[in-house]
Design an enzyme around this catalytic site. Structure first.
Site, mmCIF file in Angstrom:
data_model
loop_
_atom_site.group_PDB
_atom_site.id
_atom_site.type_symbol
_atom_site.label_atom_id
_atom_site.label_comp_id
_atom_site.label_asym_id
_atom_site.label_seq_id
_atom_site.Cartn_x
_atom_site.Cartn_y
_atom_site.Cartn_z
ATOM 1 N N ALA A 106 -5.423 -14.726 54.052
ATOM 2 C CA ALA A 106 -4.372 -14.820 54.098
ATOM 3 C C ALA A 106 -4.280 -15.453 52.588
ATOM 4 C CB ALA A 106 -3.784 -16.190 55.191
ATOM 5 N N ALA A 107 -4.673 -15.195 51.638
ATOM 6 C CA ALA A 107 -4.796 -16.055 50.523
ATOM 7 C C ALA A 107 -5.127 -15.145 49.670
ATOM 8 C CB ALA A 107 -5.627 -17.436 50.065
ATOM 9 N N GLN B 3 -5.163 -10.598 48.560
ATOM 10 C CA GLN B 3 -4.322 -9.511 47.806
ATOM 11 C C GLN B 3 -3.134 -7.934 49.178
ATOM 12 O OE1 GLN B 3 -4.963 -6.708 45.241
ATOM 13 N NE2 GLN B 3 -6.651 -5.663 45.644
ATOM 14 N N ARG C 74 -25.915 -3.174 50.962
ATOM 15 C CA ARG C 74 -24.811 -2.419 51.576
ATOM 16 C C ARG C 74 -25.288 -3.055 52.818
ATOM 17 N NH1 ARG C 74 -21.719 1.924 53.449
ATOM 18 N NH2 ARG C 74 -21.909 1.908 54.938
ATOM 19 N N VAL D 259 -9.218 -5.083 59.435
ATOM 20 C CA VAL D 259 -8.568 -4.339 58.545
ATOM 21 C C VAL D 259 -9.867 -4.739 57.219
ATOM 22 C CG1 VAL D 259 -7.170 -4.219 56.373
ATOM 23 C CG2 VAL D 259 -6.244 -4.354 58.896
ATOM 24 N N ASP E 49 -6.273 6.133 55.452
ATOM 25 C CA ASP E 49 -6.274 7.473 55.334
ATOM 26 C C ASP E 49 -5.948 8.531 56.088
ATOM 27 O OD1 ASP E 49 -9.127 6.526 54.820
ATOM 28 O OD2 ASP E 49 -8.926 5.277 56.128
ATOM 29 N N ARG F 117 -2.796 8.520 53.896
ATOM 30 C CA ARG F 117 -3.157 9.717 52.820
ATOM 31 C C ARG F 117 -3.282 10.837 53.025
ATOM 32 N NH1 ARG F 117 -8.047 5.570 51.548
ATOM 33 N NH2 ARG F 117 -6.532 3.677 49.437
ATOM 34 N N HIS G 174 -14.336 4.723 58.356
ATOM 35 C CA HIS G 174 -13.101 4.204 57.256
ATOM 36 C C HIS G 174 -14.185 4.148 56.360
ATOM 37 C CE1 HIS G 174 -10.436 2.414 54.246
ATOM 38 N NE2 HIS G 174 -10.660 1.572 54.136
HETATM 39 P P1 NAI Z 1 -8.963 -9.886 48.853
HETATM 40 O O1 NAI Z 1 -10.529 -10.421 48.433
HETATM 41 O O2 NAI Z 1 -7.765 -10.525 47.480
HETATM 42 O O3 NAI Z 1 -9.029 -10.932 49.364
HETATM 43 C C1 NAI Z 1 -9.184 -11.544 50.966
HETATM 44 C C2 NAI Z 1 -9.453 -12.933 51.561
HETATM 45 O O4 NAI Z 1 -10.397 -12.659 52.337
HETATM 46 C C3 NAI Z 1 -9.967 -13.994 50.553
HETATM 47 O O5 NAI Z 1 -8.657 -15.281 50.441
HETATM 48 C C4 NAI Z 1 -10.790 -14.532 50.989
HETATM 49 O O6 NAI Z 1 -10.670 -16.400 50.907
HETATM 50 C C5 NAI Z 1 -10.306 -14.626 52.350
HETATM 51 N N1 NAI Z 1 -12.117 -14.567 53.563
HETATM 52 C C6 NAI Z 1 -12.966 -14.126 52.883
HETATM 53 N N2 NAI Z 1 -13.779 -14.661 54.507
HETATM 54 C C7 NAI Z 1 -13.103 -15.021 55.289
HETATM 55 C C8 NAI Z 1 -13.072 -15.708 56.349
HETATM 56 N N3 NAI Z 1 -14.724 -15.973 56.793
HETATM 57 N N4 NAI Z 1 -12.025 -15.875 57.037
HETATM 58 C C9 NAI Z 1 -10.672 -16.092 57.155
HETATM 59 N N5 NAI Z 1 -10.674 -15.483 55.458
HETATM 60 C C10 NAI Z 1 -12.517 -15.095 54.794
HETATM 61 O O7 NAI Z 1 -9.297 -8.605 49.597
HETATM 62 P P2 NAI Z 1 -7.962 -7.779 49.998
HETATM 63 O O8 NAI Z 1 -7.693 -6.659 48.757
HETATM 64 O O9 NAI Z 1 -6.764 -8.626 50.572
HETATM 65 O O10 NAI Z 1 -8.576 -6.759 51.045
HETATM 66 C C11 NAI Z 1 -8.873 -7.370 52.050
HETATM 67 C C12 NAI Z 1 -10.087 -6.606 53.418
HETATM 68 O O11 NAI Z 1 -9.970 -5.688 53.364
HETATM 69 C C13 NAI Z 1 -11.429 -6.346 52.345
HETATM 70 O O12 NAI Z 1 -12.379 -5.925 52.958
HETATM 71 C C14 NAI Z 1 -11.330 -4.418 51.586
HETATM 72 O O13 NAI Z 1 -11.988 -4.128 51.544
HETATM 73 C C15 NAI Z 1 -10.410 -4.066 53.008
HETATM 74 N N6 NAI Z 1 -9.080 -3.564 52.967
HETATM 75 C C16 NAI Z 1 -9.885 -2.771 54.246
HETATM 76 C C17 NAI Z 1 -8.804 -1.049 54.299
HETATM 77 C C18 NAI Z 1 -8.927 -0.072 55.682
HETATM 78 O O14 NAI Z 1 -8.486 1.067 55.101
HETATM 79 N N7 NAI Z 1 -9.532 -0.612 56.490
HETATM 80 C C19 NAI Z 1 -8.093 -1.035 53.199
HETATM 81 C C20 NAI Z 1 -8.338 -1.448 51.649
HETATM 82 C C21 NAI Z 1 -8.770 -2.717 52.581
#
Ligand code: NAI
Length: 324
Positions: A12-13, A15, A98, A129, A159, A162, A187
């Site tokens: 929730a915190a 991006q 990886r 996601v 995707d 896009r 993905h």
């Molecule tokens: P971000 O790094 O800004 O935020 C991730 C948040 O998740 C952080 O607040 C972090 O503290 C929290 N977090 C980490 N581990 C956690 C857990 N065990 N339980 C609860 N919260 C946890 O990342 P952003 O940009 O918001 O992206 C989130 C994810 O979405 C990334 O894994 C990114 O790769 C993925 N993503 C997937 C896409 C898709 O098409 N499936 C597209 C774009 C991003």
């Protein structure tokens, strides 16, 4: 008054949630008549940041948003939920292999699967996601044996979206005119953006565009590398478009896709040679709050090759996680 739907959102915190939460609170998933309660999950060290986001949610005075709770305990976040957006995951840090990334996330999604199994309503709809989204969703489902596996999905809609815009631009049509397009598989850069059956206003899209080398050499690689192109240009990963795709995915699942195809990664039933239980993008039609796979498509050599490549990667991910 209609009872509020409980929606869990993890990460929730982060991006993506900085955009996603506001769209959910506006009613973009269930519609303008459905009150909602948000149950936010993030790590202990992110709780202050989540509180800041909640202040901003309050400051929007959203009429549909009845309550917001914050926790670092998945069992609390998933209590009695109707839907969950699992966005939080462990990002790849410098020097991380990886495989390490896969196993670190497997741990997270094991714990969350157990919590889902215990706490969520059985008809809750779940979208993963957080990357590696497909394999995370598979682990989640494997650890939630009493929760319907078909209600756990992963996001390939970004995707899909896009590709839609690029196809529509090339064909000179509106994105909404395109149907029967699908993103198969993982993905990841191996995803297969498949235009074979696509139509625009009922006419064959491949015929309308009439440029197969553009499709194979430009469109598919462009969609595959779009995430990196955005990081390169923006200095940060795609967030608003990812949030938008998550909303589209959930909205269509709940409200239907009007007979159109959409792309969601769901647990494979073995069709199209995709091993059972893998979470792979396939063509679906959503109606009456659920989805039906598009069956009986015959795949040509190129489609088979592309599908095998992306499914092969999902198999590798599954095996890497199994080894630990
Ligand atoms: P971000 O790094 O800004 O935020 C991730 C948040 O998740 C952080 O607040 C972090 O503290 C929290 N977090 C980490 N581990 C956690 C857990 N065990 N339980 C609860 N919260 C946890 O990342 P952003 O940009 O918001 O992206 C989130 C994810 O979405 C990334 O894994 C990114 O790769 C993925 N993503 C997937 C896409 C898709 O098409 N499936 C597209 C774009 C991003």
């Amino acid at each position: 008054a209609t009872e509020a739907k409980r929606i869990a959102v993890t990460g929730a915190a982060g991006q993506i949630c900085y955009s996603l939460l506001f769209s959910i609170a506006k009613g973009e998933v269930y519609g303008a008549d459905q009150p909602i309660r948000l149950q936010l999950l993030d790590l202990p060290q992110a709780q202050d940041a989540v509180r800041g986001v909640v202040m901003e949610l309050e400051d929007c005075a959203f009429p549909l948003l009845k309550d917001v709770s914050i926790t670092d305990d998945p069992a609390v976040a998933f209590k009695d939920i109707d839907a969950a957006f699992l966005v939080g995951s462990r990002p790849r840090s410098k020097g991380m292999e990886r495989r390490d990334l896969l196993t670190a996330n497997a741990e997270i999604f094991k714990v969350q699967g157990k919590a889902l199994n215990e706490a969520a309503k059985r008809d809750a709809r779940v979208i993963v996601v957080g990357n590696p989204a497909n394999t995370n969703a598979m682990i989640l489902a494997d650890n939630a044996p009493d929760f319907p596996r078909e209600n756990i999905t992963a996001m390939v809609r970004l995707d899909h979206n896009r590709a839609l815009t690029q196809l529509a631009k090339k064909a000179g049509v509106g994105v909404e005119e395109i149907d029967k397009f699908v993103v198969w598989g993982n993905h990841s850069p191996t995803m297969f953006a498949d235009w074979t059956n696509a139509t625009a206003n009922g006419k064959s899209l491949p015929e309308l565009i009439g440029d197969e080398s553009w499709y194979k050499d430009t469109l598919i690689p462009q969609v595959a590398k779009r995430g990196s192109a955005i990081i390169e240009a923006r200095g940060a990963s795609s967030a608003a478009s990812a949030a938008n795709a998550a909303i589209d995915h959930m909205h269509d699942w709940i409200n239907g896709s009007n007979g159109d195809w959409t792309s969601m990664a769901v647990s494979s039933d073995g069709s199209y040679g995709i091993p059972e239980g893998l979470m792979a993008g396939v063509p679906l039609i959503c109606a009456n709050g659920s989805y039906e796979r598009v069956t009986g498509l015959s795949l040509d050599a190129f489609q088979r090759e592309m599908l095998e490549r992306t499914v092969g990667e999902l198999v590798e991910e599954r095996d890497a996680v199994a080894k630990g």
